[in-house]
Design an enzyme around this catalytic site. Structure first.
Site, mmCIF file in Angstrom:
data_model
loop_
_atom_site.group_PDB
_atom_site.id
_atom_site.type_symbol
_atom_site.label_atom_id
_atom_site.label_comp_id
_atom_site.label_asym_id
_atom_site.label_seq_id
_atom_site.Cartn_x
_atom_site.Cartn_y
_atom_site.Cartn_z
ATOM 1 N N VAL A 44 0.878 -1.124 0.188
ATOM 2 C CA VAL A 44 0.141 0.208 -0.202
ATOM 3 C C VAL A 44 0.664 1.497 0.250
ATOM 4 O O VAL A 44 0.719 1.943 -0.906
ATOM 5 C CB VAL A 44 -0.798 -0.223 0.953
ATOM 6 C CG1 VAL A 44 -1.472 1.709 1.120
ATOM 7 C CG2 VAL A 44 -2.190 -1.633 1.345
ATOM 8 N N CYS A 45 2.092 0.685 0.927
ATOM 9 C CA CYS A 45 3.043 2.497 0.705
ATOM 10 C C CYS A 45 3.698 2.813 0.040
ATOM 11 O O CYS A 45 4.041 3.335 -0.708
ATOM 12 C CB CYS A 45 3.983 2.686 1.721
ATOM 13 S SG CYS A 45 3.254 2.322 3.736
ATOM 14 N N THR A 46 4.042 1.569 -1.122
ATOM 15 C CA THR A 46 4.260 1.883 -2.101
ATOM 16 C C THR A 46 3.884 2.034 -3.633
ATOM 17 O O THR A 46 3.698 3.396 -4.319
ATOM 18 C CB THR A 46 4.811 0.638 -2.867
ATOM 19 O OG1 THR A 46 5.735 -0.103 -2.090
ATOM 20 C CG2 THR A 46 5.249 0.424 -4.367
ATOM 21 N N PHE A 49 3.475 6.092 -2.010
ATOM 22 C CA PHE A 49 4.697 6.992 -2.469
ATOM 23 C C PHE A 49 4.580 7.501 -3.906
ATOM 24 O O PHE A 49 5.040 8.637 -4.944
ATOM 25 C CB PHE A 49 5.882 6.582 -2.618
ATOM 26 C CG PHE A 49 6.602 6.904 -0.821
ATOM 27 C CD1 PHE A 49 5.489 8.269 -0.287
ATOM 28 C CD2 PHE A 49 6.793 6.422 -0.341
ATOM 29 C CE1 PHE A 49 5.850 8.871 1.184
ATOM 30 C CE2 PHE A 49 8.208 6.649 0.908
ATOM 31 C CZ PHE A 49 7.042 8.085 1.307
#
Length: 216
Positions: A44-46, A49
């Site tokens: 999810v963080c990828t 960003f």
């Protein structure tokens, strides 16, 4: 100690993948947004960003700097940026802070002071490091949002909130629910009708304490 709206953010010395920064000096006279993440190479963080990288021109239009934070080291960040560009289709030109010592996570109250990283840690050990902080040129916290690990951040909302904060600060107004640039704004209750007429021209009184006007 909790960091609240209108508190000055701590002037931390931060190691990033692009070099060391002093937070207040890095912000300078611009707005800043800090996006935090519990660990590198998380799905999810990828995507998040990647979305931040896609909006590079939008941050620039608003005079806003972006700082990523993740609870890993500089070398991991450099490798992760390759994946971020692959996923988002845009080069992540913003710095990512290496918060492997939890300095930022603790200073911004995302983790308790006694927190530590256990051996063999997983993202769940730092799950609460998933916040958005918008900071004004005065180095004070203007807005914060916290997300769980399984819900991606809505960057249209982050932009909308930034627009609202900048409009409120620059024009002396407030913004109503679901406001977007160009919509009517709220005249603060501290402004008299006479002063409102002089400052804004025509306005609409919905309730004695709710007056709306269009910015020109």
């Amino acid at each position: 100690m909790a960091l609240r709206i209108n508190d000055e953010v701590p002037n931390l010395t931060i190691e990033t993948d692009t070099g060391e920064i002093k937070l207040h000096d890095w912000i300078g006279d611009q707005w800043a947004i800090i996006f935090s993440h519990p660990k590198d190479f998380t799905p999810v963080c990828t995507t998040e960003f990647g979305a931040v990288a896609q909006l590079a021109d939008e941050w620039d239009k608003r005079g806003t700097k972006v700082l990523g934070v993740s609870v890993d080291g500089v070398e991991e960040h450099k490798k992760w940026k390759v994946d971020i560009e692959t996923a988002g289709g845009a080069k992540p030109g913003f710095p990512i802070a290496a918060d492997h010592d939890l300095q930022i996570s603790k200073a911004f109250d995302m983790l308790p002071a006694e927190a530590y990283l256990p051996d063999g840690r997983t993202p769940n050990d730092t799950a609460t490091v998933r916040a958005v902080f918008i900071i004004g040129p005065d180095k004070k916290l203007k807005l914060s949002m916290v997300y769980p690990m399984n819900v991606g951040r809505n960057f249209a909302e982050v932009l909308r909130a930034l627009d609202g904060l900048q409009t409120a600060a620059g024009r002396g107004v407030a913004t109503p629910a679901n406001w977007n640039v160009g919509d009517d704004v709220v005249i603060p209750t501290t402004v008299s009708d006479a002063d409102a007429k002089e400052k804004f021209g025509d306005f609409r009184t919905v309730l004695p304490y709710l007056r709306m006007t269009k910015l020109k």
